[in-house]
Structure formats: C-alpha cells, structure tokens
Motif scaffolding. Structure first.
Motif, PDB file in Angstrom:
ATOM      1  N   ILE A 161       3.161  -8.218  -2.776  1.00  0.00           N
ATOM      2  CA  ILE A 161       1.721  -7.979  -2.644  1.00  0.00           C
ATOM      3  C   ILE A 161       1.183  -7.594  -4.015  1.00  0.00           C
ATOM      4  N   GLU A 162       0.120  -8.262  -4.420  1.00  0.00           N
ATOM      5  CA  GLU A 162      -0.451  -7.971  -5.740  1.00  0.00           C
ATOM      6  C   GLU A 162      -1.956  -7.780  -5.631  1.00  0.00           C
ATOM      7  N   GLY A 163      -2.400  -6.626  -6.034  1.00  0.00           N
ATOM      8  CA  GLY A 163      -3.836  -6.355  -6.115  1.00  0.00           C
ATOM      9  C   GLY A 163      -4.584  -6.607  -4.821  1.00  0.00           C
ATOM     10  N   LEU A 164      -3.915  -6.391  -3.709  1.00  0.00           N
ATOM     11  CA  LEU A 164      -4.508  -6.714  -2.418  1.00  0.00           C
ATOM     12  C   LEU A 164      -5.644  -5.749  -2.084  1.00  0.00           C
ATOM     13  N   THR A 165      -6.797  -6.321  -1.760  1.00  0.00           N
ATOM     14  CA  THR A 165      -7.964  -5.492  -1.449  1.00  0.00           C
ATOM     15  C   THR A 165      -8.644  -6.027  -0.199  1.00  0.00           C
ATOM     16  N   ARG A 166      -9.045  -5.125   0.664  1.00  0.00           N
ATOM     17  CA  ARG A 166      -9.859  -5.526   1.811  1.00  0.00           C
ATOM     18  C   ARG A 166     -11.024  -4.557   1.912  1.00  0.00           C
ATOM     19  N   LYS A 167     -12.196  -5.121   1.899  1.00  0.00           N
ATOM     20  CA  LYS A 167     -13.395  -4.295   1.893  1.00  0.00           C
ATOM     21  C   LYS A 167     -14.164  -4.534   3.183  1.00  0.00           C
ATOM     22  N   TYR A 168     -14.562  -3.483   3.862  1.00  0.00           N
ATOM     23  CA  TYR A 168     -15.482  -3.621   4.987  1.00  0.00           C
ATOM     24  C   TYR A 168     -16.797  -3.007   4.543  1.00  0.00           C
ATOM     25  N   ASP A 169     -17.832  -3.829   4.462  1.00  0.00           N
ATOM     26  CA  ASP A 169     -19.105  -3.389   3.874  1.00  0.00           C
ATOM     27  C   ASP A 169     -18.837  -2.744   2.515  1.00  0.00           C
ATOM     28  N   ASP A 170     -19.065  -1.436   2.376  1.00  0.00           N
ATOM     29  CA  ASP A 170     -18.709  -0.885   1.069  1.00  0.00           C
ATOM     30  C   ASP A 170     -17.581   0.133   1.171  1.00  0.00           C
ATOM     31  N   PHE A 171     -16.762  -0.051   2.197  1.00  0.00           N
ATOM     32  CA  PHE A 171     -15.630   0.848   2.368  1.00  0.00           C
ATOM     33  C   PHE A 171     -14.336   0.076   2.118  1.00  0.00           C
ATOM     34  N   PHE A 172     -13.488   0.624   1.251  1.00  0.00           N
ATOM     35  CA  PHE A 172     -12.225  -0.039   0.964  1.00  0.00           C
ATOM     36  C   PHE A 172     -11.165   0.366   1.983  1.00  0.00           C
ATOM     37  N   ALA A 173     -10.771  -0.551   2.845  1.00  0.00           N
ATOM     38  CA  ALA A 173      -9.687  -0.237   3.778  1.00  0.00           C
ATOM     39  C   ALA A 173      -8.350  -0.298   3.044  1.00  0.00           C
ATOM     40  N   VAL A 174      -8.236  -1.285   2.164  1.00  0.00           N
ATOM     41  CA  VAL A 174      -7.045  -1.398   1.315  1.00  0.00           C
ATOM     42  C   VAL A 174      -7.560  -1.618  -0.091  1.00  0.00           C
ATOM     43  N   ASP A 175      -7.044  -0.832  -1.027  1.00  0.00           N
ATOM     44  CA  ASP A 175      -7.638  -0.801  -2.351  1.00  0.00           C
ATOM     45  C   ASP A 175      -6.589  -1.143  -3.412  1.00  0.00           C
ATOM     46  N   HIS A 176      -6.629  -2.376  -3.901  1.00  0.00           N
ATOM     47  CA  HIS A 176      -5.724  -2.828  -4.959  1.00  0.00           C
ATOM     48  C   HIS A 176      -4.291  -2.386  -4.748  1.00  0.00           C
ATOM     49  N   LEU A 177      -3.704  -2.903  -3.711  1.00  0.00           N
ATOM     50  CA  LEU A 177      -2.342  -2.515  -3.348  1.00  0.00           C
ATOM     51  C   LEU A 177      -1.333  -3.426  -4.037  1.00  0.00           C
ATOM     52  N   ASP A 178      -0.331  -2.826  -4.650  1.00  0.00           N
ATOM     53  CA  ASP A 178       0.797  -3.583  -5.200  1.00  0.00           C
ATOM     54  C   ASP A 178       2.061  -3.089  -4.520  1.00  0.00           C
ATOM     55  N   LEU A 179       2.835  -4.029  -3.990  1.00  0.00           N
ATOM     56  CA  LEU A 179       4.034  -3.599  -3.264  1.00  0.00           C
ATOM     57  C   LEU A 179       5.024  -4.748  -3.237  1.00  0.00           C
ATOM     58  N   LYS A 180       6.282  -4.423  -3.442  1.00  0.00           N
ATOM     59  CA  LYS A 180       7.328  -5.447  -3.331  1.00  0.00           C
ATOM     60  C   LYS A 180       8.403  -4.924  -2.403  1.00  0.00           C
ATOM     61  N   ILE A 181       8.798  -5.760  -1.480  1.00  0.00           N
ATOM     62  CA  ILE A 181       9.839  -5.347  -0.541  1.00  0.00           C
ATOM     63  C   ILE A 181      10.993  -6.335  -0.631  1.00  0.00           C
ATOM     64  N   GLY A 182      12.192  -5.802  -0.788  1.00  0.00           N
ATOM     65  CA  GLY A 182      13.366  -6.648  -0.984  1.00  0.00           C
ATOM     66  C   GLY A 182      13.925  -7.161   0.328  1.00  0.00           C
ATOM     67  N   LYS A 183      14.732  -8.175   0.222  1.00  0.00           N
ATOM     68  CA  LYS A 183      15.343  -8.783   1.402  1.00  0.00           C
ATOM     69  C   LYS A 183      16.319  -7.812   2.042  1.00  0.00           C
ATOM     70  N   GLY A 184      16.257  -7.719   3.343  1.00  0.00           N
ATOM     71  CA  GLY A 184      17.190  -6.872   4.081  1.00  0.00           C
ATOM     72  C   GLY A 184      16.881  -5.387   4.039  1.00  0.00           C
ATOM     73  N   GLU A 185      15.761  -5.041   3.460  1.00  0.00           N
ATOM     74  CA  GLU A 185      15.409  -3.639   3.330  1.00  0.00           C
ATOM     75  C   GLU A 185      14.726  -3.120   4.600  1.00  0.00           C
ATOM     76  N   VAL A 186      14.874  -1.808   4.844  1.00  0.00           N
ATOM     77  CA  VAL A 186      14.059  -1.185   5.894  1.00  0.00           C
ATOM     78  C   VAL A 186      13.016  -0.356   5.167  1.00  0.00           C
TER      79      VAL A 186
END
Lengths: 318, 341
Positions: free
Chosen positions: A7-32
């Motif tokens: 996930i890179e720079g993921l943003t979701r905006k509802y009107d002017d509220f950021f539900a998700v704000d520039h999210l960066d995340l990497k998840i490896g294979k087989g990870e919990v």
C-alpha cells in the motif's frame, strides 16, 4: 521478504474528512498481521479498498501483484474476506451456504459440497452441517465464516473484527484456528481488531491505526520504542501519605523543578503524593537522590516500561 | 445412452446422500447459480406462496364468472368468434374479469417480489460476503431481476394455459392460431408490466435501508398512479374543457391533450395494450376524428395490426421498465458496501 500486500500513499476522503490518510504499509507473504485501532480509525475502509469494494481517493494498492481498482474480480479470486459481523442465508443450512459460495467461485455443486464438508469438519461444525444458519450461535457463525473464506483456497485472508462478540474460550479457539492456517498453509492473514491482547497473542506484526494514520508498525516489542521514542521509561515515585509537614507544598514544587533538570527527563507530573516521571533513559537513581535530598519521605519508587496498555490508554481512549 | 449416464449420476448422488439431482457435476456460471438460488428462495418463501395462492384463487373465480357468462354469449348471440379471448375479458358482473384482476394484482406481485431484494441482503450481512466473491457486482442485481421475471413468467403462462384449458374443456374446440398468439403476446406483456413494478421496487430496495420503507414507497407509487394521478389530470383538464358549441378542432385538441396526459401512467399503458390485444375490434386507443373513421369497415384486425395500434404504448412500457432498472443499477453500482452498516 516477498510482499503480498503493498500500500502506498493510500488516501480515502469523505467530504473533507480523511478516513484513511496517506497510508503506507507492506505485508509479507505468510505473515499474520494485526491492524489495531479504535473504532472509526479507518481500518474497515482500508480493508474495503484492498478488495476493490471502495475506490481510493488517491494512492495505490497492490494485492498479490494485482490492482483491486482495475482487477477487482481477480483480486477476489485470491483474497478471502470475512466482513465484520458476517451474515449467512438464515433459511439455508451451513453446508448449503458454503456450497453456494463454492459455486460462485466456479466449482460444480458436487465439488463444492465435498469441499464444504471437509472445511466444516476442520472448523468443528461437522455435527451442525445440516442445521439452518439462522440457528447458529455467534461463535459458530464466525467459524462458518472462516470455512466460507477458505472455500476459494485463498492466498490472503482478511478478517474484519473477527473476534467481536465471541466469548473468551471461543476467541482463543478462533485465534488458534487462524494461526494454524497461516503456519500450515502459508496463508497471509490480515485482521483488524480493537482488542489489544488478542492481537498480541497471535500476530507477527502489528500496525497501530489512529484516525486514518498508521502511527507505528512492527513487532509488539519494537512498538513502544517507535511510539515513545523520547519517553520510553516511566518512573513512578510514591510519597508517604501520613507525613505532612507545613512546607510540603513548597518542597514539592522545588523538587519538581530539580527533577525536570535531570538530563533525559521529558515530563514530570505530580498527583497528590505521587510523582510520574517520563524519560528517555533510566534516571531512577538521580530521582531517588533528589526526592530524598528534598526532605520528602519516599515510600516507593518503581520503574516500568511502556507496554501495550499505555499505548492503548494514550492513543485509543481519547 | 445420455439418459443412462444421468441416471447413474443421479443414483450415485443419492447413494452418497449429497444431492439429488442430475446437475451436481455441472459447472454453472456464477450468474445462473445466483438466479437459481433466487428462484429457490421465491418458491420457499411464505410470501410468494401466499401471493401465488391469491392469484390462483382470483383466476379460478374470474374464470368461473366468465365461463358462466360465456356459455350464454356463445349459445344466444351466435357470434362465436374469439371465444377464448372473451374468457379473458368477459364476466357476468359478479367478479371482475381475468385481465382486470391481472392488471390490479400485477403491481402488487411485482412490488412484493422485489421490495426487499437488496436491503434485506444488506441487513442480514450477506451482501458484503457475496460481493467479496469473484463475481461482478451487477450479477447480484441482474440475478434478482431475472429470477423475479422468470417466476412471474412461469406463473402467468401457467395461468393463461389454465384459462385456455378450461375453455377447451367447455367448448370442446381448440383455440385458433390467431387467438393462441394473441393470448401468448398478452401474457408476455403482462410479464413486462409486472417487470416494471418489480424493477421499481428493486430500485427502492437499493435506495432505502428499511424493507418497510421500500415496500411503502412502491405501494405509494402504485396508489398515486391508480387513484391520484387520474384525479389530478381530471382537475387540470376540467378547466380547459371546451363548451358544447366549440369548433371540432378544439374538441379534438382537448381530447388529444387529455389522452396524452394519461400516457405516463404505466397502468394506463398496460390497459391500452391489453385491450388492443384481447379485443381484435379495437382500432385506436386515442381519440379519432370523424374523417379518420369514415370509410372504415368494422371488423377484426389481425394481430400484427393490433400490435401496431398500441406500438407507442408498448415502447413506453418497455422504456419505463428499463428506466427503473437503470436507476437501480446506477445507485447500486456506485454504492459503497459496508457490512450491515
């Protein structure tokens, strides 16, 4: 390590509220991986975007090398999703519900039923296979949900608040089931929760999510370092409550000033006859010397590290 | 040989106690799996059974009323043409005829088959689970629509054939090809008419979270068109009513406007289509001038010509149906699906 979710720079905006704000995340294979955060932090929205059920305002998601915005069906072939408070068709039996899912994934009815029977046995619902799903208890429904997710042989499973509303023994069995899956079949598991201890029990890594931002990410032990970089030590001094001298108030003030001058101390708070000192290194000996030298009666001095509890009280219960 | 193979599969399946039909090995496309499930749901629900019961009873009642009358018509007036069509349109006055019943109960049927199509899935928490499967999102909506239409078609065709069968029994003579075709086309358009109400209620079920709200909205639209809209049209046109001595162009114009105003009502469109199809002597559904009628020989129109008479109405009815579907589709496809919330 190979990354299955990026996930890179993921943003979701509802009107002017950021539900998700520039999210960066990497998840490896087989990870919990545990997504930890209070209600309304944007955990569910992030999950929906990974599945292509909601479009991001900006940013990129790649799941199994696929883009959920443009190839949602391919993604859904590989990713099993258990929604929060999952529902089944009440007038169909558990077996029929699973068979239906199997058929939607392109199996014939026979294949789907065989597979469903195997999975029902695996999640411990073999006896209840012909019972109507409407009569299942919450915990059974959740286990049926896991079987439902496994009908498509997923590479990744995403569980949204899977332990909500299940009793403690049920939760334990459920988490056991999830970790088994991940270890034995190499399935990547991502689950969201606001229950600290459950996440702590099973996750390899945890991401802490508050108001659309990822505050910290890593193993439980490395989290406190990240979150409390300059105040990872907490020293608590308790004074003898029985001793009251006339100059107590001034003594306290003076001591507080002295304590704040110790190098490394970030904050000193005084509540009644209790000192709370947070610092970046262990300053217990200096603290003891100052308190005693200031003419105060020190009853006890304890030194503790920040744990998930502190993380919780600090960030979640606002 | 093929039959044998199916029999074998069937027996094996029985033996394993897994399933009891011959299609267990067939890989259906997910869309038809969904349609199949929806149809099964319709047949298993009490709601549909009650509706089927009501409609079957009314059919039998209407049939009885028309048969009593038809016997008289048939023996006395000797004009025995289109006996089978009369079974659909005539009655002895104690009960409305078959087609009146269908145009009255059709909307009810459509609304009740569709009003909780999408919102109940959402309330039960199954919507997000199904949409997480590898199927396009519109499959769900399309499957619900197709299943509803198939159920209605099955029901209406069996009722029509039931009426034909009863006529056959009384008359001892099969319907002519013309009559048969007219009945088939009429039944087809009844299905289209119910499909309109089905689509409308599916649209409401996408729009409103509560099934009760969506059912009420559907019924409100139905009542509006059957009761209030004609009243409003009456009220408006009354003000413009020309006097008795007005020139004929004016009267013609007035009638034309009055006619045009009711053409937006789906029930009016349907009843015009029905009358043209079931009564072959109908030559126009709107107002005609004396010049237009002069020289015309009274007689029956062939089916093709009857269809031409109501072609605008047919187009209108189909357009309204598609429009409702389009709105439901647009709202549903753009919706963000969350679990139960």
């Amino acid at each position: 390590m190979e990354h299955i979710i990026e996930i890179e720079g993921l943003t979701r905006k509802y009107d002017d509220f950021f539900a998700v704000d520039h999210l960066d995340l990497k998840i490896g294979k087989g990870e919990v991986f545990g997504l930890l955060g209070p209600n309304g932090a944007g955990k569910s929205t992030t999950i929906l975007m990974m599945l292509g059920l909601t479009e991001p305002t900006s940013g990129n998601v790649r799941v199994c090398g696929l883009d959920p915005v443009h190839q949602p069906i391919e993604v859904k072939r590989k990713v099993g999703y258990l929604p929060e408070d999952v529902g089944f068709y009440d007038d169909l039996s558990g077996l029929e519900n699973l068979t239906y899912t199997g058929q939607l994934n392109g199996l014939s009815r026979m294949e789907a039923e065989e597979k469903a029977l195997g999975l029902l046995a695996r999640v411990g619902l073999k006896e209840e296979k012909d019972k109507k799903a409407g009569k299942y208890s919450r915990g059974m429904r959740q286990r049926l949900g896991v079987a439902d997710v496994l009908m498509k042989n997923p590479e990744v499973i995403i569980l949204d608040e899977p332990t909500l509303g299940i009793d403690p023994t049920g939760v334990k069995a459920f988490l056991q089931l999830i970790t088994d899956l991940s270890r034995k079949e190499g399935i990547t598991v991502l689950f969201s929760s606001h229950h600290l201890y459950q996440v702590q029990q099973v996750c390899d890594r945890v991401g802490i999510f508050v108001s659309g931002r990822l505050l910290a990410c890593g193993g439980i032990d490395s989290l406190s370092e990240q979150l409390f970089a300059d105040e990872s030590f907490m020293i608590e001094g308790v004074l003898d409550a029985g001793v009251r001298t006339s100059s107590l108030k001034e003594d306290l003030k003076k001591t507080k000033r002295q304590l704040q001058d110790i190098p490394g101390v970030a904050e000193v708070r005084i509540e009644e006859h209790r000192f709370m000192i947070s610092s970046s290194k262990n300053v217990a000996p200096e603290v003891a010397a100052i308190i005693v030298g200031g003419g105060l009666h020190l009853n006890s001095l304890s030194n503790r590290e920040y744990g998930l509890d502190e993380i919780y009280t600090r960030y979640f219960q606002e | 040989m093929k039959g044998n193979r199916f029999l074998k599969i069937f027996k094996n399946a029985k033996k394993n106690g897994i399933a009891d039909d011959a299609f267990v090995h067939q890989k259906l496309s997910p869309f038809w799996v969904m349609v199949r499930k929806e149809i099964a749901d319709h047949f298993h629900s009490w709601r549909s059974l009650i509706l089927f019961g009501i409609i079957l009873l009314t059919t039998v009642g209407a049939l009885y009323a028309s048969l009593i009358d038809a016997r008289e018509v048939f023996s006395a007036k000797s004009d025995g043409s289109f006996f089978f069509l009369k079974l659909f349109t005539q009655s002895d006055g104690t009960l409305p005829s078959f087609f009146v019943f269908i145009s009255f109960l059709g909307p009810l049927l459509g609304i009740s088959l569709g009003f909780d199509a999408v919102n109940s899935e959402q309330n039960r928490g199954t919507l997000s689970r199904i949409l997480a499967q590898p199927v396009p999102r519109d499959y769900l909506l399309n499957a619900k629509f197709v299943a509803g239409v198939l159920v209605v078609a099955l029901m209406f065709f069996s009722l029509s054939f039931l009426v034909i069968g009863a006529g056959l029994f009384v008359l001892g003579h099969p319907p002519t090809a013309e009559e048969f075709m007219r009945i088939i086309v009429y039944t087809l358009f009844s299905v289209v008419y119910v499909a309109f109400w089905l689509n409308l209620s599916v649209f409401f079920s996408v729009k409103f979270r509560q099934p009760a709200t969506s059912a009420l909205s559907g019924i409100a639209v139905w009542l509006f068109f059957t009761i209030f809209y004609p009243m409003i049209v009456n009220l408006i046109t009354k003000g413009f009513e020309p006097s008795k001595f007005a020139p004929p162009q004016m009267v013609y114009f007035y009638q034309k406007i009055k006619f045009a105003l009711v053409q937006v009502m789906p029930n009016e469109l349907f009843s015009e289509v029905t009358s043209a199809l079931l009564v072959p002597t109908v030559r126009s559904v709107g107002p005609l001038t004396t010049e237009q009628v002069s020289g015309a020989i009274p007689g029956d129109l062939p089916l093709g010509q009857s269809l031409m008479v109501v072609w605008p109405q047919i187009t209108g009815l189909l357009a309204l149906t598609l429009l409702c579907f389009l709105f439901a589709y647009l709202v549903f496809m753009r919706r963000e699906i969350r679990s139960r919330g």
